[in-house]
Motif scaffolding. Structure first.
Motif, PDB file in Angstrom:
ATOM      1  N   GLY A  33     120.954 -40.254   1.733  1.00  0.00           N
ATOM      2  CA  GLY A  33     121.134 -39.536   0.630  1.00  0.00           C
ATOM      3  C   GLY A  33     121.803 -38.178   0.952  1.00  0.00           C
ATOM      4  O   GLY A  33     122.864 -38.331   1.939  1.00  0.00           O
TER       5      GLY A  33
ATOM      6  N   GLU B 163     123.169 -32.184 -12.671  1.00  0.00           N
ATOM      7  CA  GLU B 163     123.350 -33.570 -13.195  1.00  0.00           C
ATOM      8  C   GLU B 163     124.350 -33.732 -13.962  1.00  0.00           C
ATOM      9  O   GLU B 163     124.752 -34.927 -13.980  1.00  0.00           O
TER      10      GLU B 163
ATOM     11  N   ALA C 116     112.136 -36.329   3.043  1.00  0.00           N
ATOM     12  CA  ALA C 116     112.305 -35.286   2.271  1.00  0.00           C
ATOM     13  C   ALA C 116     111.226 -33.714   2.663  1.00  0.00           C
ATOM     14  O   ALA C 116     111.741 -32.951   2.107  1.00  0.00           O
TER      15      ALA C 116
ATOM     16  N   GLU D  53     114.345 -31.739  -6.094  1.00  0.00           N
ATOM     17  CA  GLU D  53     113.843 -31.947  -5.095  1.00  0.00           C
ATOM     18  C   GLU D  53     112.341 -32.572  -5.541  1.00  0.00           C
ATOM     19  O   GLU D  53     111.895 -33.312  -4.598  1.00  0.00           O
TER      20      GLU D  53
ATOM     21  N   LEU E 244     111.533 -36.101  -5.228  1.00  0.00           N
ATOM     22  CA  LEU E 244     111.965 -36.751  -3.839  1.00  0.00           C
ATOM     23  C   LEU E 244     110.677 -36.276  -3.068  1.00  0.00           C
ATOM     24  O   LEU E 244     109.961 -37.142  -2.349  1.00  0.00           O
TER      25      LEU E 244
ATOM     26  N   GLY F 208     118.653 -41.214  -2.215  1.00  0.00           N
ATOM     27  CA  GLY F 208     117.929 -40.045  -1.753  1.00  0.00           C
ATOM     28  C   GLY F 208     117.112 -40.302  -0.729  1.00  0.00           C
ATOM     29  O   GLY F 208     116.648 -41.429  -0.555  1.00  0.00           O
TER      30      GLY F 208
ATOM     31  N   ASN G 289     117.833 -28.595   2.487  1.00  0.00           N
ATOM     32  CA  ASN G 289     117.396 -29.071   1.129  1.00  0.00           C
ATOM     33  C   ASN G 289     117.719 -30.778   1.415  1.00  0.00           C
ATOM     34  O   ASN G 289     118.810 -31.027   1.754  1.00  0.00           O
ATOM     35  N   CYS G 290     117.040 -31.589   0.606  1.00  0.00           N
ATOM     36  CA  CYS G 290     117.247 -32.720   0.782  1.00  0.00           C
ATOM     37  C   CYS G 290     117.893 -33.667  -0.428  1.00  0.00           C
ATOM     38  O   CYS G 290     117.610 -34.528  -0.826  1.00  0.00           O
ATOM     39  N   ARG G 291     118.862 -32.648  -0.935  1.00  0.00           N
ATOM     40  CA  ARG G 291     119.613 -33.094  -2.451  1.00  0.00           C
ATOM     41  C   ARG G 291     120.803 -32.297  -2.456  1.00  0.00           C
ATOM     42  O   ARG G 291     121.201 -31.358  -1.611  1.00  0.00           O
TER      43      ARG G 291
END
Ligand code: AMP
Ligand code: GLY
Length: 417
Positions: free
Chosen positions: A267, A15, A100, A74, A77, A94, A286-288
């Protein structure tokens, strides 16, 4: 052009990296980070709202007229933060809760990959211990808790006895709680690993530079698994042709498949891959953004991150937006003594103003305690060096590490080497 008021959700090195990069965008007027750390507090305003407190985040974002929200971890999400924000007409970068699932359910991801024909290890999914145990091969296998387990739910086994113990840990002792309700038993693959992250707008996907992380705690890939002790990008053995192959066989089919299911993927889609003798195969999605991958990848991005994210949200992403600078970047994680086990907090950090100017220090677990920056997590600082080549990048990162101190700091000496 509308000025952007950005909300970043999360509190780690990732972040801080996102805040650092977004702050360079000419359109970004103000950045908030919820809850943030001592590093994000310098670039942005921290908000005391937890990353998974979706209702409060949405209320706050509406009140402050946030027009770009970026989700780091995650969990929000998987809990559906994107669906909630969209309902409230708040632009957010995202995937939806449905999309996700590619990360939140390994069982879903495996079924999806089989359906769509994405190369991955052969596997079977079980909800009952007896049936799972009966299926185990005599030789090596990998046992995975299907749900979110903070990177700890994967056990690589040499033989049946180890695999049985792993199954028992997940399904009988329920060490990972509900994450182990479903378990995936997988063929054990071999080869070097690579992470490929791509921006996705629901139809189009554009790759970021590939990265390789170091998951084990100690030098020479010894010791327990961690969230990541360091990373470098791009790995010299992953050339443009290999990136193209992964985009063609993995990322684009995933984006197309999710669109066909009526759950388009928007995303960053992050594929963890093994480069096997029979080609790249997916270990996980992974969704991020990855942590610490982001801290090595974003310093190589020349494009405007805020523009790219808005383009993803609005379905108008083009490859030209994702300009990448030549050279390499390496990131070394400085961890608290004891990490990844139990660790102390509140250790005073010194040297932050003494790092060489070409080094980037991203705070991971830090806070400001009466004007003194102290540790507040297991991974404390992420130190990134850029260079024309990997060796220079690595040398710069370690020059940064040498300037930084806190009691008992431990870090790997072999990142990118
Ligand atoms: P994952 O969270 O699924 O990426 O797994 C964590 C780590 O376990 C990976 O980075 C690999 O080192 C290892 N791993 C996962 N799946 C496999 C597999 N099928 N074969 C060999 N190693 C694996
Ligand atoms: N570094 C691995 C991850 O972010 O999942």
């Amino acid at each position: 052009m509308t000025k952007l008021r950005v909300l970043i959700i999360g509190s780690g090195g990732r972040e801080h990296g996102l805040a650092w990069k977004l702050a360079q965008s000419p359109r970004v007027e103000q950045i908030f980070v919820a809850p943030g750390n001592a590093g994000t507090a310098v670039l942005a305003q921290n908000l005391p709202i937890a990353a998974d407190d979706i209702d409060r985040l949405a209320l706050w974002a509406r009140e402050k007229r946030i027009n770009l929200t970026v989700v780091g971890p995650e969990l929000p999400l998987a809990l559906g933060i994107v669906d909630s924000f969209r309902l409230a007409r708040l632009p957010i970068f995202g995937p939806t809760q449905a999309a996700a699932q590619l990360e939140a359910s390994k069982a879903f991801a495996k079924r999806f990959m089989q359906e769509v024909g994405i190369p991955t290890a052969v596997s079977a999914t079980f909800t009952e211990y007896d049936k799972a145990a009966a299926f185990l091969p005599d030789g090596p296998s990998v046992i995975k808790a299907s749900g979110l387990a903070a990177g700890k739910g994967v056990i690589v086994c040499d033989n049946r006895a180890q695999a049985e113990a792993a199954l028992r840990q997940m399904m009988v002792e329920r060490e990972f709680g509900a994450a182990g309700d479903e378990v995936v038993i997988e063929e054990r693959l071999t080869g070097p690993e690579v992470s490929l992250l791509a921006f996705c707008d629901g139809k189009t996907a554009v790759a970021l530079p590939p990265a390789r992380d170091h998951k084990r705690a100690y030098d020479g890939d010894q010791g327990p698994n961690t969230g990541g002790m360091g990373v470098y990008a791009p790995p010299p053995d992953v050339d443009a042709a290999l990136v193209d192959e992964i985009m063609r066989t993995v990322i684009q089919p995933a984006v197309d498949g999710m669109a066909r299911r009526g759950t388009p993927y928007v995303g960053v889609l992050y594929a963890g891959l093994m480069l096997t003798p029979t080609g790249p195969k997916v270990l996980e999605f992974n969704c991020r953004f990855g942590d610490p991958e982001t801290q090595a990848i974003l310093p190589l991005l020349d494009g405007d991150l805020a523009e790219i994210m808005l383009a993803c949200i609005e379905g108008r992403l083009t490859p030209e937006m994702v300009r990448v600078r030549p050279g390499a970047c390496a990131t070394v994680v400085m961890a608290a003594p004891g990490y990844p086990g139990a660790y102390a907090k509140g250790l005073s950090i010194s040297g932050l103003d003494a790092v060489p100017p070409d080094v980037l220090v991203f705070h991971a677990g830090t806070k400001n305690h009466n004007g003194q920056i102290v540790s507040d997590g297991g991974r404390v600082l992420c130190v990134s060096g850029r260079g024309d080549d990997l060796a220079t990048a690595v040398a710069r990162a370690y020059a940064g590490v040498a300037a930084l101190h806190f009691a008992g700091a431990h870090y790997r000496k072999d990142i990118g080497r």
